[in-house]
Motif scaffolding. Structure first.
Motif, short mmCIF file in Angstrom:
data_model
loop_
_atom_site.label_atom_id
_atom_site.label_comp_id
_atom_site.label_asym_id
_atom_site.label_seq_id
_atom_site.Cartn_x
_atom_site.Cartn_y
_atom_site.Cartn_z
N GLN A 141 0.81 -1.22 0.00
CA GLN A 141 0.00 0.00 0.00
C GLN A 141 0.85 1.27 0.00
N TYR A 142 2.15 1.14 0.31
CA TYR A 142 3.00 2.32 0.42
C TYR A 142 3.95 2.51 -0.76
N GLN A 154 4.96 6.03 -0.99
CA GLN A 154 3.84 6.92 -0.76
C GLN A 154 3.64 7.05 0.75
N ASP A 155 3.32 8.26 1.22
CA ASP A 155 3.13 8.51 2.65
C ASP A 155 4.32 7.96 3.44
N ARG A 158 4.37 7.54 7.32
CA ARG A 158 3.55 6.42 7.78
C ARG A 158 4.24 5.10 7.47
N LYS A 203 11.64 13.54 7.83
CA LYS A 203 10.55 14.45 8.19
C LYS A 203 10.83 15.85 7.66
N VAL A 206 9.98 15.76 3.85
CA VAL A 206 8.54 15.64 3.59
C VAL A 206 7.82 16.94 3.93
N ASN A 207 8.23 17.59 4.99
CA ASN A 207 7.56 18.82 5.42
C ASN A 207 7.94 20.04 4.58
N HIS A 257 2.45 10.81 13.27
CA HIS A 257 3.56 10.02 12.74
C HIS A 257 4.63 9.80 13.81
N PHE A 307 -5.79 3.78 11.99
CA PHE A 307 -5.22 3.87 10.64
C PHE A 307 -5.67 2.69 9.79
#
Length: 309
Positions: A141-142, A154-155, A158, A203, A206-207, A257, A307
């Motif tokens: 899924q990621y 993805q994500d 997470r 992080k 991503v941010n 997260h 989740f």
């Protein structure tokens, strides 16, 4: 695209020559090789010097530095020192008992350039058993394939909190140096300090960007399971079990997260302690002493369930 390989060295005389040999076999040699000796008490540093003396010409134009630290302050501090001495576009920290596949640096340069990557996680082959991690099935899924053995994550914040993911274990991250600037390993920590460091770097990407984060499979990194390593260490007293920096850093965080990562690492930490403490009495003492962790751990389980639902 220039690449610096930074090796923290402490008492790895039995492994450092084969680690260096794995760099010498690269189809694309690194532009920088920085070895930071953390006050070794074995012959690892002399083996390193002898190896480099006999193979200097084979490293071509690679700029080689050996930095000797006057006292032992742990692998995190050694990596911080090595990074400060580097100048290349891509950075990777190679443990002195790990090895690269001959095509790794060539593959990384091509992938970062062609796909404009910011951050790459490598899957790991543990030696001598040849177990390969992570298993991709629980992570479907990621991940999204973009090339053979290469996936966009993805994500990613997470994904890295999944118990099936591995990041910051061994030497399995490569990134652009600009994303490391301003981040430092916790010098005093030696349990999961890599996970703590790379999560903060990730992080930040991503941010800000959010950036392209990739998982490279294909067995390009070999991690030797070394007797006496922290993951295999036995403890005679519960206070010898170090609190991972991820837990102390994020225990009061409101970021979902952060809390997911903290809970996942906390679960591993508990299991590590109960498996490696040498007496049932010390195990009971550990559980009682760290009973404060029960509440945030239950919060982690509830968050994880939300989740999934």
């Amino acid at each position: 695209m220039t690449h610096a390989v930074i090796i923290p060295l402490f008492n790895k005389a039995a492994y450092i020559a084969q680690t260096l040999q794995s760099l010498l076999r690269q189809h694309k040699l690194p532009e920088e090789l920085i070895i930071v000796d953390d006050a070794s008490t074995d012959h690892g540093l002399s083996i390193t010097r002898e190896f480099l003396h006999h193979h200097t010409t084979k490293f071509g134009a690679c700029r080689i530095q050996i930095i000797e630290l006057p006292e032992n302050k742990g692998p995190g501090h050694a990596r911080n020192v090595g990074f400060a001495a580097s100048s290349s576009t891509l950075i990777s920290f190679l443990d002195a008992d790990d090895e690269y596949h001959p095509r790794l640096l060539e593959m990384a340069a091509e992938a970062f350039s062609r796909h404009e990557l910011d951050f790459m996680v490598l899957n790991i082959t543990f030696m001598p058993g040849r177990e390969i991690y992570p298993d991709l099935d629980p992570l479907k899924q990621y991940i999204e394939p973009i090339a053979p053995d290469l996936y966009l994550i993805q994500d990613p914040l997470r994904a890295v909190s999944s118990p099936h993911f591995i990041m910051g274990v061994g030497s399995n991250v490569i990134t652009r140096r600009k994303w490391i600037n301003g981040h430092y390993y916790s010098a005093e920590a030696q349990l999961n300090e890599g996970i703590d460091f790379w999560y903060r770097v990730l992080k930040g990407i991503v941010n800000k960007v959010p950036g392209k984060i990739a998982l490279q499979t294909g067995a390009y990194l070999y991690v030797n399971e070394v007797p006496g390593s922290l993951s295999r260490k036995n403890y005679t007293h519960f206070k010898q079990v170090e609190l991972p920096p991820v837990i102390s850093r994020y225990i009061n965080s409101n970021d979902k997260h952060d809390r997911l990562l903290m809970g996942m690492i906390g679960e591993r930490w508990y299991k590590h302690a109960l498996q490696n403490l040498t007496s049932n009495h010390q195990k009971m003492c550990f559980v009682w002493y760290h009973r404060w962790f029960l509440k945030p751990y239950l919060g982690y389980l509830l968050l994880k369930m939300n989740f999934k639902s």
